[in-house]
Write a protein that holds these residues in place. Structure first.
Motif, PDB file in Angstrom:
ATOM      1  N   PHE A  99      -2.426  -4.585  -7.046  1.00  0.00           N
ATOM      2  CA  PHE A  99      -1.182  -5.205  -6.567  1.00  0.00           C
ATOM      3  C   PHE A  99      -0.650  -6.189  -7.600  1.00  0.00           C
ATOM      4  O   PHE A  99       0.549  -6.229  -7.903  1.00  0.00           O
ATOM      5  N   VAL A 100      -1.536  -7.022  -8.134  1.00  0.00           N
ATOM      6  CA  VAL A 100      -1.131  -8.025  -9.114  1.00  0.00           C
ATOM      7  C   VAL A 100      -0.645  -7.351 -10.391  1.00  0.00           C
ATOM      8  O   VAL A 100       0.350  -7.762 -10.995  1.00  0.00           O
ATOM      9  N   ALA A 101      -1.353  -6.298 -10.811  1.00  0.00           N
ATOM     10  CA  ALA A 101      -0.939  -5.563 -12.006  1.00  0.00           C
ATOM     11  C   ALA A 101       0.443  -4.949 -11.826  1.00  0.00           C
ATOM     12  O   ALA A 101       1.268  -4.970 -12.746  1.00  0.00           O
ATOM     13  N   ALA A 102       0.704  -4.397 -10.642  1.00  0.00           N
ATOM     14  CA  ALA A 102       2.008  -3.776 -10.383  1.00  0.00           C
ATOM     15  C   ALA A 102       3.127  -4.807 -10.462  1.00  0.00           C
ATOM     16  O   ALA A 102       4.180  -4.552 -11.058  1.00  0.00           O
ATOM     17  N   ALA A 103       2.918  -5.982  -9.856  1.00  0.00           N
ATOM     18  CA  ALA A 103       3.938  -7.036  -9.910  1.00  0.00           C
ATOM     19  C   ALA A 103       4.114  -7.551 -11.334  1.00  0.00           C
ATOM     20  O   ALA A 103       5.240  -7.770 -11.795  1.00  0.00           O
ATOM     21  N   ARG A 104       3.006  -7.738 -12.034  1.00  0.00           N
ATOM     22  CA  ARG A 104       3.074  -8.233 -13.408  1.00  0.00           C
ATOM     23  C   ARG A 104       3.834  -7.267 -14.308  1.00  0.00           C
ATOM     24  O   ARG A 104       4.741  -7.661 -15.055  1.00  0.00           O
ATOM     25  N   ARG A 105       3.460  -6.001 -14.230  1.00  0.00           N
ATOM     26  CA  ARG A 105       4.049  -5.028 -15.149  1.00  0.00           C
ATOM     27  C   ARG A 105       5.517  -4.764 -14.832  1.00  0.00           C
ATOM     28  O   ARG A 105       6.324  -4.506 -15.745  1.00  0.00           O
ATOM     29  N   THR A 106       5.898  -4.834 -13.570  1.00  0.00           N
ATOM     30  CA  THR A 106       7.305  -4.695 -13.217  1.00  0.00           C
ATOM     31  C   THR A 106       8.132  -5.787 -13.887  1.00  0.00           C
ATOM     32  O   THR A 106       9.222  -5.530 -14.414  1.00  0.00           O
ATOM     33  N   GLY A 107       7.609  -7.007 -13.878  1.00  0.00           N
ATOM     34  CA  GLY A 107       8.303  -8.094 -14.555  1.00  0.00           C
ATOM     35  C   GLY A 107       8.368  -7.900 -16.055  1.00  0.00           C
ATOM     36  O   GLY A 107       9.407  -8.143 -16.684  1.00  0.00           O
ATOM     37  N   GLU A 108       7.261  -7.447 -16.650  1.00  0.00           N
ATOM     38  CA  GLU A 108       7.220  -7.269 -18.099  1.00  0.00           C
ATOM     39  C   GLU A 108       8.165  -6.168 -18.566  1.00  0.00           C
ATOM     40  O   GLU A 108       8.839  -6.316 -19.588  1.00  0.00           O
ATOM     41  N   GLU A 109       8.210  -5.062 -17.849  1.00  0.00           N
ATOM     42  CA  GLU A 109       9.019  -3.929 -18.287  1.00  0.00           C
ATOM     43  C   GLU A 109      10.491  -4.077 -17.898  1.00  0.00           C
ATOM     44  O   GLU A 109      11.379  -3.740 -18.680  1.00  0.00           O
ATOM     45  N   LEU A 110      10.738  -4.534 -16.675  1.00  0.00           N
ATOM     46  CA  LEU A 110      12.091  -4.491 -16.118  1.00  0.00           C
ATOM     47  C   LEU A 110      12.752  -5.857 -15.981  1.00  0.00           C
ATOM     48  O   LEU A 110      13.942  -5.944 -15.675  1.00  0.00           O
ATOM     49  N   GLY A 111      11.995  -6.943 -16.175  1.00  0.00           N
ATOM     50  CA  GLY A 111      12.566  -8.271 -16.078  1.00  0.00           C
ATOM     51  C   GLY A 111      13.006  -8.663 -14.691  1.00  0.00           C
ATOM     52  O   GLY A 111      13.912  -9.478 -14.524  1.00  0.00           O
TER      53      GLY A 111
END
Length: 203
Positions: A99-111
């Motif tokens: 869950f944390v990885a999904a939220a983190r990576r969404t921010g990193e890729e899509l802002g």
């Protein structure tokens, strides 16, 4: 509004530190068929044929009209460059909750940060990528959510984004290549997507 994962910890505090430098190898969690961690492997080595089963995640975000946010992977990506796929996908760091990885990576890729993000099941698959010769042997944790902000994609990761209805998605899939895993993860996540978006959205 903060995103709260199932264990109750905030996304800001639950993730372990990211790799400390660009020269450090990116490590993935290897898992058994039940999704239990059995070790780690360097990212590229885990994708070399025949592939090693590892933990991954896939995110499906929708706007308030029930349209799915898609991304077209950047041409510089080593795996599946230039193809369309779901909102975001990737791999947790070893020990990082999916869950944390999904939220983190969404921010990193899509802002962007989802205003809602919930679990949507898991799916296990084996998908070779004909273009690169790499293999996706993944135990994938699925997430579905809502977003209100406009994407601000990282051009090193994403070449293009689009919000689509089911009919628009069908036309796009007829005319453009999609990632090998996209149909599998979409079908597996559909029950949660329909609960999230409502029958009128048509998913």
């Amino acid at each position: 509004m903060p995103i709260t994962p199932p264990n109750g910890r905030s996304a800001e505090t639950a993730a372990p530190p990211a790799p400390s430098g660009s020269a450090d190898p990116i490590m993935l969690e290897l898992v058994d068929e039940d999704g239990t961690t059995i070790g780690t492997a360097e990212k590229l080595s885990a994708h070399l044929p025949p592939g090693r089963l590892h933990r991954a995640f896939s995110v499906f975000l929708f706007d308030e009209a029930g349209r799915l946010l898609l991304q077209r992977r950047a041409l510089g990506k080593y795996h599946s460059p230039g193809v369309w796929s779901n909102t975001c996908c990737g791999h947790p760091y070893p020990g990082e909750p999916p869950f944390v990885a999904a939220a983190r990576r969404t921010g990193e890729e899509l802002g962007i940060a989802p205003v809602l993000l919930r679990e949507a099941g898991t799916v296990r698959y084996n998908h070779p990528d004909p273009a690169s010769g790499l293999v996706e042997q993944e135990y994938n944790h699925l997430f579905a959510g809502l977003v209100r902000a406009a994407p601000r994609p990282d051009p090193l990761e994403i070449g293009e984004t689009a919000f689509v209805t089911p009919d628009q998605l069908a036309r796009l899939r007829a005319d453009h290549p999609f990632s090998a895993w996209f149909p599998t993860v979409l079908d597996a996540a559909r029950p949660a997507i329909r609960e999230l978006t409502g029958a009128a959205a048509g998913w």
